[in-house]
Design an enzyme around this catalytic site. Structure first.
Site, PDB file in Angstrom:
ATOM      1  N   GLU A  60      -7.985 -16.797 115.287  1.00 55.88           N
ATOM      2  CA  GLU A  60      -8.609 -15.906 114.308  1.00 55.88           C
ATOM      3  C   GLU A  60      -8.306 -16.367 112.892  1.00 55.88           C
ATOM      4  OE1 GLU A  60      -8.463 -11.589 114.930  1.00 55.88           O
ATOM      5  OE2 GLU A  60      -7.387 -12.014 116.785  1.00 55.88           O
ATOM      6  N   SER A  89     -13.179 -16.756 118.606  1.00 57.20           N
ATOM      7  CA  SER A  89     -11.942 -17.506 118.397  1.00 57.20           C
ATOM      8  C   SER A  89     -11.587 -18.365 119.603  1.00 57.20           C
ATOM      9  CB  SER A  89     -10.789 -16.544 118.086  1.00 57.20           C
ATOM     10  OG  SER A  89     -10.559 -15.663 119.167  1.00 57.20           O
ATOM     11  N   HIS A  90     -12.196 -18.094 120.765  1.00 54.52           N
ATOM     12  CA  HIS A  90     -11.960 -18.902 121.961  1.00 54.52           C
ATOM     13  C   HIS A  90     -13.263 -19.519 122.480  1.00 54.52           C
ATOM     14  CE1 HIS A  90      -8.327 -16.478 121.771  1.00 54.52           C
ATOM     15  NE2 HIS A  90      -7.752 -17.400 122.507  1.00 54.52           N
TER      16      HIS A  90
END
Length: 341
Positions: free
Chosen positions: A188, A47-48
């Site tokens: 997410e 997600s990052h």
């Protein structure tokens, strides 16, 4: 479905750097962001990771972020440091300020670092890991865009407002947790939308205020805080200490100046670091052993794992095997880079 594309960590870094430079970002910023994204992918924090490259490029192309701004470090007091990011991306500002934070904490016992006027998109555990590896206890807080309703409400007022804490762990592996004060990080939910998956109940409400498991409706509505009023209170704490306390934006103010390009939000970041060797009393080795015993007793219980354990396991796998990038995402990134521009 097409097979994922496997890349080494070195290839991830090159892909990020080359894509950002092709978009017009300065070399120092491109390298810092590439390091940030590569660390996230190495620890399977997707997600990052590479997904965020799309937003970074969008903010470079839209002109929202300053492409060549060099962060400026200043010392307000011996224990209080400031970095002016000058409307640039956060990773380079963090790399500018954290070494000075470590030095100040080791000299004085406790120190704080405020980063101002930055576009922040990265995982906080990576921001504090150097300080924790240097033997410090460390905290980090940042405010995000306004997309979370307070407990009991349905209208966005707060950011996902993550915070991280780290403690020097046994075997050179720090104890670090990093989580949003919302039920899930916005990233997410964006990944769920891209993958055509539902989100769990309790994560969000739609634009009509009704609970939803549709990620698109969640992104158009409001995320919810984790733990009800407890998560809501923690989120407000982050708003206060990473916003008004350091003289930076709240999430609502950040959203008001957002141009909608899909890139990172504008705001500030607060770090606090404490050196146990200076701050505490008694024998340092004994105190650190007490902490190690706490970790060991927790892990001795069946089903218990410590925060960051899965990341360290993923890191070992990634160093050997590289990472798997979904084919559709890889194609999208290729189109953004030198070959597609």
């Amino acid at each position: 479905m097409d097979e994922p594309v496997r890349l080494s960590l070195a290839e991830v870094h090159v892909l990020c750097r080359d894509t950002l430079v092709a978009a017009g970002l300065g070399e120092e910023h491109a390298q810092a962001i590439a390091r940030s994204i590569t660390r996230a992918e190495a620890d399977e924090c997707h997600s990052h990771g590479l997904y965020r490259l799309i937003g970074y490029v969008a903010s470079v192309r839209s002109g929202k972020a300053e492409r060549h701004a060099l962060p400026a470090l200043a010392r307000a007091t011996p224990a209080v440091l400031r970095v002016d990011a000058k409307h640039g991306f956060a990773p380079l500002a963090v790399e500018t300020g954290v070494p000075a934070l470590i030095a100040a904490a080791k000299e004085i016992g406790i120190a704080a670092l405020a980063i101002h006027d930055c576009y922040h998109f990265s995982a906080l555990w990576a921001d504090i890991e150097p300080a924790v590896e240097a033997g410090l206890a460390a905290w980090c807080f940042t405010v995000g865009q306004c997309c979370v309703a307070p407990a009991g409400g349905t209208t966005p007022l707060l950011g996902t407002n993550p915070f991280a804490f780290g403690w020097p762990g046994p075997s050179g592996r720090p104890f670090i947790f990093d989580f949003a004060t919302s039920a899930a990080a916005r990233g997410e939910i964006e990944l769920k939308r891209r993958g055509g998956e539902k989100i769990p109940p309790g994560w969000a409400v739609g634009p009509d205020g009704a609970p939803t498991t549709d990620p698109a409706a969640a992104l158009a509505g409001a995320l919810l805080p984790f733990g009800g009023h407890k998560g809501s209170a923690l989120s407000m704490m982050v708003e206060l200490i990473a916003g008004p306390l350091i003289g930076d934006l709240t999430s609502r103010q950040s959203k008001a100046v957002e141009n909608g390009d899909g890139g990172p939000p504008l705001g500030g970041e607060l770090f606090i670091a404490i050196d146990p060797a200076v701050f505490g009393t008694g024998n340092l080795s004994s105190r650190l052993a007490d902490a190690d015993e706490l970790f060991a007793l927790a892990k001795a219980q069946p089903g218990v794992r410590l925060p960051s354990e899965r990341r360290y396991q993923a890191r070992e796998r990634s160093r050997t095997n590289g990472i798997a990038v979904p084919a559709a995402l890889f194609a999208e990134l290729q189109a953004l880079g030198p070959r597609g521009s």
